[in-house]
Design an enzyme around this catalytic site. Structure first.
Site, PDB file in Angstrom:
ATOM      1  N   PHE A   1      28.171  55.274  45.189  1.00  0.00           N
ATOM      2  CA  PHE A   1      28.649  55.910  43.953  1.00  0.00           C
ATOM      3  C   PHE A   1      29.907  55.219  43.415  1.00  0.00           C
ATOM      4  O   PHE A   1      29.921  54.683  42.298  1.00  0.00           O
ATOM      5  CB  PHE A   1      28.891  57.395  44.263  1.00  0.00           C
ATOM      6  CG  PHE A   1      29.618  58.166  43.205  1.00  0.00           C
ATOM      7  CD1 PHE A   1      29.270  58.050  41.870  1.00  0.00           C
ATOM      8  CD2 PHE A   1      30.643  59.040  43.564  1.00  0.00           C
ATOM      9  CE1 PHE A   1      29.936  58.783  40.892  1.00  0.00           C
ATOM     10  CE2 PHE A   1      31.313  59.774  42.601  1.00  0.00           C
ATOM     11  CZ  PHE A   1      30.977  59.637  41.261  1.00  0.00           C
TER      12      PHE A   1
ATOM     13  N   THR B   1      40.293  58.843  51.475  1.00  0.00           N
ATOM     14  CA  THR B   1      40.122  60.143  50.827  1.00  0.00           C
ATOM     15  C   THR B   1      41.319  61.059  51.064  1.00  0.00           C
ATOM     16  O   THR B   1      42.025  60.906  52.066  1.00  0.00           O
ATOM     17  CB  THR B   1      38.842  60.809  51.393  1.00  0.00           C
ATOM     18  OG1 THR B   1      38.833  62.187  51.043  1.00  0.00           O
ATOM     19  CG2 THR B   1      38.798  60.741  52.918  1.00  0.00           C
ATOM     20  N   ASP B   2      41.498  62.044  50.175  1.00  0.00           N
ATOM     21  CA  ASP B   2      42.558  63.036  50.389  1.00  0.00           C
ATOM     22  C   ASP B   2      42.211  63.989  51.531  1.00  0.00           C
ATOM     23  O   ASP B   2      43.074  64.720  52.018  1.00  0.00           O
ATOM     24  CB  ASP B   2      42.840  63.829  49.097  1.00  0.00           C
ATOM     25  CG  ASP B   2      41.641  64.612  48.560  1.00  0.00           C
ATOM     26  OD1 ASP B   2      40.540  64.488  49.130  1.00  0.00           O
ATOM     27  OD2 ASP B   2      41.821  65.365  47.582  1.00  0.00           O
ATOM     28  N   GLU B   3      40.936  63.961  51.974  1.00  0.00           N
ATOM     29  CA  GLU B   3      40.520  64.909  53.019  1.00  0.00           C
ATOM     30  C   GLU B   3      41.203  64.625  54.353  1.00  0.00           C
ATOM     31  O   GLU B   3      41.228  65.492  55.231  1.00  0.00           O
ATOM     32  CB  GLU B   3      38.992  64.900  53.170  1.00  0.00           C
ATOM     33  CG  GLU B   3      38.298  65.306  51.883  1.00  0.00           C
ATOM     34  CD  GLU B   3      36.828  65.648  52.044  1.00  0.00           C
ATOM     35  OE1 GLU B   3      36.435  66.093  53.125  1.00  0.00           O
ATOM     36  OE2 GLU B   3      36.090  65.457  51.065  1.00  0.00           O
TER      37      GLU B   3
ATOM     38  N   TYR C   1      33.708  63.999  59.166  1.00  0.00           N
ATOM     39  CA  TYR C   1      33.892  62.976  58.118  1.00  0.00           C
ATOM     40  C   TYR C   1      35.364  62.617  57.955  1.00  0.00           C
ATOM     41  O   TYR C   1      35.750  61.448  58.049  1.00  0.00           O
ATOM     42  CB  TYR C   1      33.326  63.477  56.781  1.00  0.00           C
ATOM     43  CG  TYR C   1      33.806  62.671  55.585  1.00  0.00           C
ATOM     44  CD1 TYR C   1      33.449  61.341  55.431  1.00  0.00           C
ATOM     45  CD2 TYR C   1      34.631  63.252  54.610  1.00  0.00           C
ATOM     46  CE1 TYR C   1      33.896  60.596  54.342  1.00  0.00           C
ATOM     47  CE2 TYR C   1      35.083  62.514  53.513  1.00  0.00           C
ATOM     48  CZ  TYR C   1      34.716  61.189  53.392  1.00  0.00           C
ATOM     49  OH  TYR C   1      35.171  60.450  52.325  1.00  0.00           O
TER      50      TYR C   1
ATOM     51  N   LYS D   1      37.481  59.096  58.711  1.00  0.00           N
ATOM     52  CA  LYS D   1      38.245  58.368  57.683  1.00  0.00           C
ATOM     53  C   LYS D   1      39.708  58.241  58.110  1.00  0.00           C
ATOM     54  O   LYS D   1      40.335  57.200  57.903  1.00  0.00           O
ATOM     55  CB  LYS D   1      38.147  59.065  56.330  1.00  0.00           C
ATOM     56  CG  LYS D   1      36.784  59.009  55.664  1.00  0.00           C
ATOM     57  CD  LYS D   1      36.315  57.603  55.309  1.00  0.00           C
ATOM     58  CE  LYS D   1      37.139  56.969  54.204  1.00  0.00           C
ATOM     59  NZ  LYS D   1      36.542  55.658  53.775  1.00  0.00           N
TER      60      LYS D   1
ATOM     61  N   ASN E   1      35.636  62.681  43.496  1.00  0.00           N
ATOM     62  CA  ASN E   1      35.163  61.964  42.312  1.00  0.00           C
ATOM     63  C   ASN E   1      33.902  62.617  41.765  1.00  0.00           C
ATOM     64  O   ASN E   1      33.142  63.235  42.511  1.00  0.00           O
ATOM     65  CB  ASN E   1      34.771  60.531  42.687  1.00  0.00           C
ATOM     66  CG  ASN E   1      35.947  59.607  42.874  1.00  0.00           C
ATOM     67  OD1 ASN E   1      35.896  58.442  42.512  1.00  0.00           O
ATOM     68  ND2 ASN E   1      37.036  60.083  43.452  1.00  0.00           N
TER      69      ASN E   1
ATOM     70  N   LYS F   1      25.416  65.838  46.265  1.00  0.00           N
ATOM     71  CA  LYS F   1      26.796  66.305  46.116  1.00  0.00           C
ATOM     72  C   LYS F   1      26.847  67.394  45.039  1.00  0.00           C
ATOM     73  O   LYS F   1      25.968  67.466  44.178  1.00  0.00           O
ATOM     74  CB  LYS F   1      27.713  65.133  45.744  1.00  0.00           C
ATOM     75  CG  LYS F   1      27.664  63.964  46.749  1.00  0.00           C
ATOM     76  CD  LYS F   1      28.637  64.120  47.894  1.00  0.00           C
ATOM     77  CE  LYS F   1      28.484  63.045  48.954  1.00  0.00           C
ATOM     78  NZ  LYS F   1      29.447  61.995  48.945  1.00  0.00           N
ATOM     79  N   LEU F   2      27.910  68.213  45.080  1.00  0.00           N
ATOM     80  CA  LEU F   2      27.957  69.444  44.288  1.00  0.00           C
ATOM     81  C   LEU F   2      27.591  69.260  42.804  1.00  0.00           C
ATOM     82  O   LEU F   2      26.673  69.928  42.296  1.00  0.00           O
ATOM     83  CB  LEU F   2      29.347  70.092  44.413  1.00  0.00           C
ATOM     84  CG  LEU F   2      29.513  71.379  43.607  1.00  0.00           C
ATOM     85  CD1 LEU F   2      28.722  72.524  44.242  1.00  0.00           C
ATOM     86  CD2 LEU F   2      30.985  71.778  43.497  1.00  0.00           C
TER      87      LEU F   2
ATOM     88  N   ARG G   1      30.200  76.585  54.628  1.00  0.00           N
ATOM     89  CA  ARG G   1      30.229  75.422  55.516  1.00  0.00           C
ATOM     90  C   ARG G   1      31.221  75.705  56.649  1.00  0.00           C
ATOM     91  O   ARG G   1      32.333  76.184  56.375  1.00  0.00           O
ATOM     92  CB  ARG G   1      30.696  74.235  54.668  1.00  0.00           C
ATOM     93  CG  ARG G   1      31.027  73.004  55.422  1.00  0.00           C
ATOM     94  CD  ARG G   1      31.732  72.008  54.503  1.00  0.00           C
ATOM     95  NE  ARG G   1      30.825  71.256  53.663  1.00  0.00           N
ATOM     96  CZ  ARG G   1      31.227  70.521  52.616  1.00  0.00           C
ATOM     97  NH1 ARG G   1      32.500  70.476  52.273  1.00  0.00           N
ATOM     98  NH2 ARG G   1      30.368  69.842  51.911  1.00  0.00           N
TER      99      ARG G   1
END
Ligand code: NAD
Length: 352
Positions: free
Chosen positions: A12, A133-135, A159, A163, A189, A198-199, A291
């Site tokens: 993506f 990622t911010d995660e 995940y 990362k 994103n 994805k959502l 989740r």
């Protein structure tokens, strides 16, 4: 910076970066394994350009990557290849360790060996850009807090843990071996060519077809949304102007609950393509079991990249979402084969 190797360029964000850089005249070498998430159809606009090359390879194949760096006289690596879906990481974490951690270390080793072989100006100018990622920063309360670059890492899911590990290895290759790295950590994103698990694309396509719209828990989780093209612009800046060893947070400053995201999609589609029944699509929303370990909120402070590199997001979430929905309405050729099951990442890639 003339010649850039992008890993995960059939994904993506990687494909958005590849389209952008090819359009701006860089030589782009796209290295992608073509997992289920890699789709060469996303590169249709650039695939015939002379300054673009696709190579199907695994980032864990150190020898292959090392040879490619040399053969293409690469000036910079942008590392986006990853297993990226949180739900998949809960069902099968091993693949996340394999690509995001072991694969990143193999890529760093290949790049270090190549960088050491460079002389003079080329060695000075070389960059390894790790896209994260911010995660990695973990969970914020719903009503306070924001992630800055030195917020301590506290990943929650397999995940984000993988990362976070990869970010640490990238910094270690800088501190220990001197590899000139830059890092960026971005919020959620959305935009064209987003894989429909994805959502936003999932809800858009389900809503278009009048199907149920699954929302985790009560839809209260908050994410900060950024249009993928704005992220691609930030990544180019970080690669070309970022300070060595530094990381940059990138976000849209557009926090929305998942429920608001889904309701906004319903409203935009009701306006553009009303259901034959005349009913509003918000009626299709179904709350499903949350989740496990679902982080409540992520929020990014992008002031460093704004101040130091002059980056800013270009649209509000509602403007970007409307554009994205219009893209899905106009580009069934891209998502149709994924939705009807005739798409298989590897097969499509190998034949394309
Ligand atoms: P994606 O899943 O759409 O694409 C990942 C790409 O990597 C795919 O094309 C896949 O085939 C490729 N790939 C996977 N394993 C590989 C391997 N071993 N070797 C070579 N290629 C491999 O992911 P995305 O959403 O485009 O995310 C790209 C990067 O940006 C990831 O590193 C992700 O962690 C990060 N990121 C994503 C978001 C987001 O909202 N999507 C936000 C912040 C950061």
């Amino acid at each position: 910076m003339r010649s850039v190797l992008i890993t995960g360029g059939a994904g993506f964000i990687g494909s958005a970066v590849a389209r952008r850089l090819v359009g701006k005249g860089y030589r782009v070498v796209n290295v992608d394994k073509l997992t289920y998430a890699g789709n060469l159809a996303s590169l249709r606009d650039v695939e015939d350009r002379e300054n673009y090359r696709f190579v199907q390879a695994d980032i864990a194949d150190q020898g292959r990557i090392r040879a490619l760096l040399e053969e293409e006289a690469i000036d910079g690596v942008m590392h986006l290849a990853a297993e990226s879906h949180v739900d998949r990481s809960i069902d099968g974490p091993a693949a996340f360790v394999e690509t995001n951690v072991v694969g990143t270390v193999a890529l760093l080793s290949a790049t270090l060996d190549y960088w050491r072989s460079l002389g003079g100006e080329r060695r000075e100018a070389f960059r390894f850009h790790h896209v994260s990622t911010d995660e990695v920063f973990g969970d914020l309360p719903l009503d306070s807090g924001i992630f800055v670059e030195d917020t301590p890492y506290a990943p929650s899911s397999p995940y984000s843990a993988s990362k976070a590990a990869s970010d640490h290895f990238v910094r270690a290759w800088h501190h220990t071996y001197g590899l000139p790295v830059v890092l960026s950590n971005c919020s959620n994103n959305y935009g064209p060519y987003h894989f429909p698990e994805k959502l936003i694309p999932l809800v858009t396509l389900n809503a278009l077809e009048g199907k149920e719209l699954p929302v985790y828990g009560k839809g209260e989780n908050v994410r900060d949304w950024l249009l993928v093209d704005d992220h691609a612009a930030a990544l180019e800046l970080v690669l070309t102007r970022g300070a060595i060893g530094e990381s940059y947070n990138v976000g849209g400053s557009q926090e929305r609950t998942n429920l608001v995201v889904v309701e906004t999609i319903c409203d935009i589609l009701d306006e553009r393509r009303p259901l034959a029944s005349g009913r509003g699509r918000r009626e299709l929303i179904r709350f499903v079991t949350d989740r496990p370990g679902h982080d409540r909120r992520y929020a990014i402070d992008s002031s460093k990249i704004a101040r130091e590199l002059g980056w800013r997001h270009s649209v509000t979430f509602e403007e970007g979402l409307a554009k994205t929905i219009d893209w899905y309405l106009d580009n069934r050729w891209w998502w149709g084969p994924i939705r009807d099951g005739s798409y298989a990442g590897e097969r499509l890639g190998a034949g394309a």
